[in-house]
Design an enzyme around this catalytic site. Structure first.
Site, PDB file in Angstrom:
ATOM      1  N   LYS A 236       5.358  -7.741   2.716  1.00 24.31           N
ATOM      2  CA  LYS A 236       5.079  -7.527   4.139  1.00 24.31           C
ATOM      3  C   LYS A 236       3.878  -8.399   4.534  1.00 24.31           C
ATOM      4  CE  LYS A 236       4.625  -2.925   3.977  1.00 24.31           C
ATOM      5  NZ  LYS A 236       4.661  -2.800   2.513  1.00 24.31           N
TER       6      LYS A 236
ATOM      7  N   GLY B 113       0.825  -1.194   0.000  1.00 29.26           N
ATOM      8  CA  GLY B 113       0.000   0.000   0.000  1.00 29.26           C
ATOM      9  C   GLY B 113       0.863   1.249   0.000  1.00 29.26           C
ATOM     10  N   SER B 114       0.353   2.329  -0.579  1.00 30.97           N
ATOM     11  CA  SER B 114       1.070   3.597  -0.514  1.00 30.97           C
ATOM     12  C   SER B 114       0.812   4.251   0.836  1.00 30.97           C
ATOM     13  CB  SER B 114       0.634   4.500  -1.658  1.00 30.97           C
ATOM     14  OG  SER B 114       1.086   3.954  -2.879  1.00 30.97           O
ATOM     15  N   GLY B 115       1.520   5.342   1.095  1.00 35.58           N
ATOM     16  CA  GLY B 115       1.373   6.027   2.373  1.00 35.58           C
ATOM     17  C   GLY B 115       2.511   5.699   3.326  1.00 35.58           C
ATOM     18  N   HIS B 116       3.437   4.844   2.878  1.00 35.32           N
ATOM     19  CA  HIS B 116       4.592   4.483   3.705  1.00 35.32           C
ATOM     20  C   HIS B 116       5.879   5.055   3.121  1.00 35.32           C
ATOM     21  CE1 HIS B 116       1.822   1.767   5.566  1.00 35.32           C
ATOM     22  NE2 HIS B 116       1.692   1.021   4.481  1.00 35.32           N
TER      23      HIS B 116
ATOM     24  N   HIS C 294      -0.269   1.292   9.569  1.00 34.55           N
ATOM     25  CA  HIS C 294      -1.506   1.776   8.954  1.00 34.55           C
ATOM     26  C   HIS C 294      -2.365   2.427  10.018  1.00 34.55           C
ATOM     27  CE1 HIS C 294      -0.079  -1.739   6.725  1.00 34.55           C
ATOM     28  NE2 HIS C 294      -0.406  -1.055   5.656  1.00 34.55           N
TER      29      HIS C 294
ATOM     30  N   ASP D 147      -1.530  -8.103   1.007  1.00 33.12           N
ATOM     31  CA  ASP D 147      -0.279  -8.163   0.254  1.00 33.12           C
ATOM     32  C   ASP D 147       0.044  -9.602  -0.118  1.00 33.12           C
ATOM     33  OD1 ASP D 147      -0.282  -5.710   2.024  1.00 33.12           O
ATOM     34  OD2 ASP D 147       1.438  -5.278   0.770  1.00 33.12           O
TER      35      ASP D 147
END
Ligand SMILES: Nc1ncnc2c1ncn2[C@@H]1O[C@H](COP(=O)(O)OP(=O)(O)O)[C@@H](O)[C@H]1O
Ligand SMILES: Nc1ncnc2c1ncn2[C@@H]1O[C@H](COP(=O)(O)OP(=O)(O)O)[C@@H](O)[C@H]1O
Ligand SMILES: [Mg+2]
Ligand SMILES: [Mg+2]
Ligand SMILES: [Mg+2]
Ligand SMILES: [Mg+2]
Lengths: 328, 198, 328, 198
Positions: C104, C53-56, C216, C109
């Site tokens: 991860k 996921g993006s945001g990391h 998250h 995922d």
């Protein structure tokens, strides 16, 4: 106030100790934490010394190392370092070719560096004052403009030039020229909190932003409703380009700088917005730098910096650098 | 001035600054970077800790030492300025303090040179210069009148637009707030007078 | 919600475009923004592919480049990438030596990478699943532990090994071993806000922290009063070391990772706290990494990661790396 | 099933998911990462946009295509799971849909395999398995009873402790919240029944 800290009056010291431990391959921390210096000096090279209030990390300590600064003097949070710090740094890193003092244009910084220079009078010294913030009108009868993120650009270019054996007077000239070709402007989405003060330096409504904010949370040009990123970038780039007045087709560096609490995703979004606006205004974005590099504690928001580069300064920008915060 | 008197002055001034640190910081949050009280407290904590040693020195040396202490501890704009004021006074003053008016004038001139500033720019000079004038004019009840003069001068900075110091970055938005350095100058003036009057 | 953005549904795309423009010397962005890949591949080298996921950010796109990943697949914010992204990345960067998928441990995922591997069945592939977060109990009958900041450590070490021509099976083995020697734990001082959701994922009182938070913004072990940094570090290192159970005198890497809104001064303060605690427990901190590298949008707080290193993995850690976010 | 019926089912389901996206996201904020509604909406926005094309296909192909669409658009855990459910059903179902119970059972088995999960772990399976059972048992008024069965099954996830999916990271703290995937399954069930009942 929510911070990872033990006590306000030990915070800076603990953080400097952590920094010195983490980057022991590059830097050492002087006694009484008066300055951070390169572990290994290059004899005969002009020493580059900067410093200023803390709370802007990685500026300046993160820029100490090969290709950039020789020493950085950390003041208390948002407070210029004292002359003894600067004098001891000069004495530690001047290997005979003199010292160039890179000072952001705040009266506190200017006066403390000036007093230091008076005390260290037997060293060869020159000073470059950075004042790149277009949010404040420039003038000779007042304090003039603030030094903000553009400082890092000047430090990088001078660092490379010093590494290539440029002399003190020439470096001062190059620094002044680079400063004249570098302009920045910032916007805050949230205030910052000085640890010892315990409460935010200013207040912003849930839908407000501070346009033209300084890196100490100084109020800027105006407080308005939070706008879309494109509109924010347009206003900032507009002010910068109006002031720089570059000729069509000039190559430039775009620095998108986070203030400390701004996530990477937002910074790169601003990169995208700013580069399109610059291109539309006829500038060629030849180099990019993105990151939280000249911060304001835990403030959310960012600044945009544009530096006009020519072939020489481009080469100096590209020259290798190895510091805690910049590496290529 | 006796060492006891000097000691009382030092401690009274230091306590006044320390006690009003939050107020100074609040003023600086409005038009500066919110650290004036913290800076001044750091400087005067150090001075207060050394009060006995400092008071034992002859007046010229004492002022010079206090000035140096302030320079090395305060940082920011106020450190070099207050430090310069006291160091310059220390150089000019006679051991008995009789030429205080001239010495203070010398100190204020040094502050102007250091800060490249003049009264009217919304800084501590807007308090220091009226005090200098009152000292030069002289009067037997001066210690009783000076605090009010200083306070009025500090208040007079409220409507000014700053052209020096951090507040200058605000332009017209600096109007309507008292200058923090003017406030600390008035505070220190009152404390000195109080200590000498006791 | 206060973010530098234009619209929630274009935010990721705009940010990826900015990233690709800013780092065009290192990476290229594939059509439809399905993945970020190295500009230049090394034929015969096992391809390292990660994603999530993006945001990391900078994880994973900021770790694409020489000495680390070959491709990264960015999902929507906090949402695993889809199998087509992963399949196309494999097809683009597998030069014949096979692909190692670094995933991860989140079911989203794991399942999306699994479906991709089924679809790309004619390529040689192996998978390493990272689950370094000690805040969650480990077990075989449940989802088990989350993959967090330790992912970066495994990616760096595998990246160096792949560069030195290690084969696919050996890399998988090394990755699993490195994962087993790597443990992390996080603490949040403020929540994060998913742009499309528009409001914070959780709420924290003015004096509260979330101990064991996920990247998250997943709730952690407990919510307590905000404690001093030393106490926070003590609790995190205590949990990590209890789980790792390293023998006395072992050398380790300490990664202090900011979650996105944590200023550098606080991170280095945590470095200082954590290193003293590790030393007191008989571990030798031989390497440090500090920065906001595996983030959670605009969450304030940090995680600590400890990796046990031996002579080989130390060499791999020290091997040169040149990506947007890591360089030495 | 006629193409018109299939079209109505697709559109009704998509609209139901889209309309309840915020609710699903809110559930996921409590025990997950706050994106389930966003994910499902992204998937069903795409399905809805293709509704006419999808409904024109024979039932097996239509289900397979919807499943693929969901896999490629949703991401996260729910994408592969709902995608797998539909793709497996598409493989098993007869063009007339008569063997729906068997096909659904095949889909649920595939979900279990993909998710390495079982009912009782506080996931969508806690709704899918009771539906599977009801379908196998059969009954003439099933379309009227299924929504209540699904809703009760979703509510039964509230007191469960999650051992699969993101909520499992919370351990006992996952108790007391409805599982977002269970909620979306119940929602979709109700929408299918509504569309078929009309
Ligand atoms: N050039 C100057 N001349 C005289 N006084 C000045 C000048 N610049 C700043 N000051 C005084 O210093 C005060 C600010 O001190 P302080 O907050 O401690 O330092 P800083 O501005 O560096 O944070 C101002 O309120 C003003 O009175
Ligand atoms: N292993 C699994 N088996 C069955 N269902 C699962 C599994 N893992 C997750 N789920 C379902 O997926 C839902 C979460 O979907 P979503 O939020 O879209 O994905 P993510 O958890 O990746 O953010 C959970 O509420 C649960 O019902
Ligand atoms: Mg200051
Ligand atoms: Mg100040
Ligand atoms: Mg998700
Ligand atoms: Mg989710």
């Amino acid at each position: 106030m929510k911070k990872l800290m033990n006590a306000a009056d030990t915070m800076l010291a603990e953080s400097l100790d952590g920094f010195a431990a983490a980057h022991a391959d590059i830097v050492t921390l002087a006694a009484d934490r008066k300055f951070i210096r390169r572990r290994t000096l290059t004899p005969g090279k002009v020493a580059l010394i900067s410093g200023g209030g803390s709370g802007h990390e990685p500026l300046h300590s993160g820029f100490v190392g090969r290709g950039m600064l020789d020493a950085a003097c950390p003041g208390q949070v948002f407070t210029s370092p004292t002359p003894d710090q600067i004098v001891e740094a000069i004495e530690a890193v001047d290997t005979g070719a003199g010292s160039l003092l890179i000072v952001k244009n705040y009266e506190g910084d200017v006066m403390n560096f000036e007093m230091a220079a008076e005390i260290a009078g037997d060293h060869r010294m020159a000073t470059v004052v950075i004042d790149d913030d277009v949010a404040v009108p420039n003038s000779t009868w007042s304090t003039g403009r603030r030094g903000v993120a553009g400082t890092l650009v000047v430090e990088k270019i001078l660092g490379a030039a010093a590494e290539q054996s440029m002399g003190l007077a020439e470096l001062q000239q190059l620094g002044r020229a680079m400063n004249a070709r570098t302009r920045s402007m910032g916007v805050a989405l949230s205030p910052c909190t000085v640890p010892a003060a315990g409460k935010p330096t200013f207040q912003l409504g849930d839908d407000e932003m501070e346009v033209g904010v300084g890196i100490h949370g100084e109020p800027g040009r105006k407080r308005t409703r939070l706008e879309a990123a494109d509109a924010i970038a347009e206003e900032m780039i507009g002010s910068i380009v109006a002031d720089l007045a570059p000729s069509e087709g000039r190559e430039c560096l775009l620095l998108v700088n986070g203030f400390g609490a701004t996530p990477s995703m937002e910074l790169y979004l601003m990169v995208n917005a700013a580069r399109r606006i610059l291109q539309a205004r006829g500038l060629v974005v030849a180099r990019y730098l993105t990151g939280s590099l000249v911060t304001s504690l835990d403030m959310a928001g960012c600044s945009l910096t544009v530096s006009i580069l020519d072939a020489d300064t481009m080469r100096l920008w590209d020259a290798p650098v190895k510091t805690a915060a910049l590496c290529w | 001035m006796t060492p006891e008197q000097l000691h009382r002055v030092i401690v009274t001034v230091a306590d006044a600054v320390i006690d009003h640190a939050d107020e100074l910081t609040a003023l600086d949050q409005a038009i500066g970077d919110g650290d004036h009280g913290l800076n001044m407290k750091r400087g005067f904590d150090a001075v207060r800790a050394d009060a006995a040693l400092l008071a034992a020195k002859p007046l010229p040396e004492a002022l010079g030492a206090i000035g140096l202490q302030l320079v090395m501890k305060i940082g920011g704009a106020s450190g070099p300025l207050y430090g310069t004021l006291l160091m310059a006074m220390g150089k000019a003053i006679s051991p008995d303090g009789a030429n205080i008016a001239a010495a203070f004038a010398g100190g204020v001139a040094a502050v102007k040179a250091r800060g490249k500033s003049q009264p009217g720019q919304k800084t501590m000079l807007d308090v220091l210069v009226p005090i200098e004038a009152a000292l030069s004019a002289g009067a037997p009840d001066l210690p009783h009148r000076l605090p009010a003069i200083a306070q009025a001068a500090a208040e007079a900075t409220v409507p000014m637009e700053a052209t020096r110091g951090r507040a200058s970055f605000l332009g017209a938005r600096s109007i309507g707030h008292m200058d923090p350095g003017a406030c600390s100058s008035a505070l220190i003036t009152a404390a000195v007078c109080r200590a000498l009057g006791d």
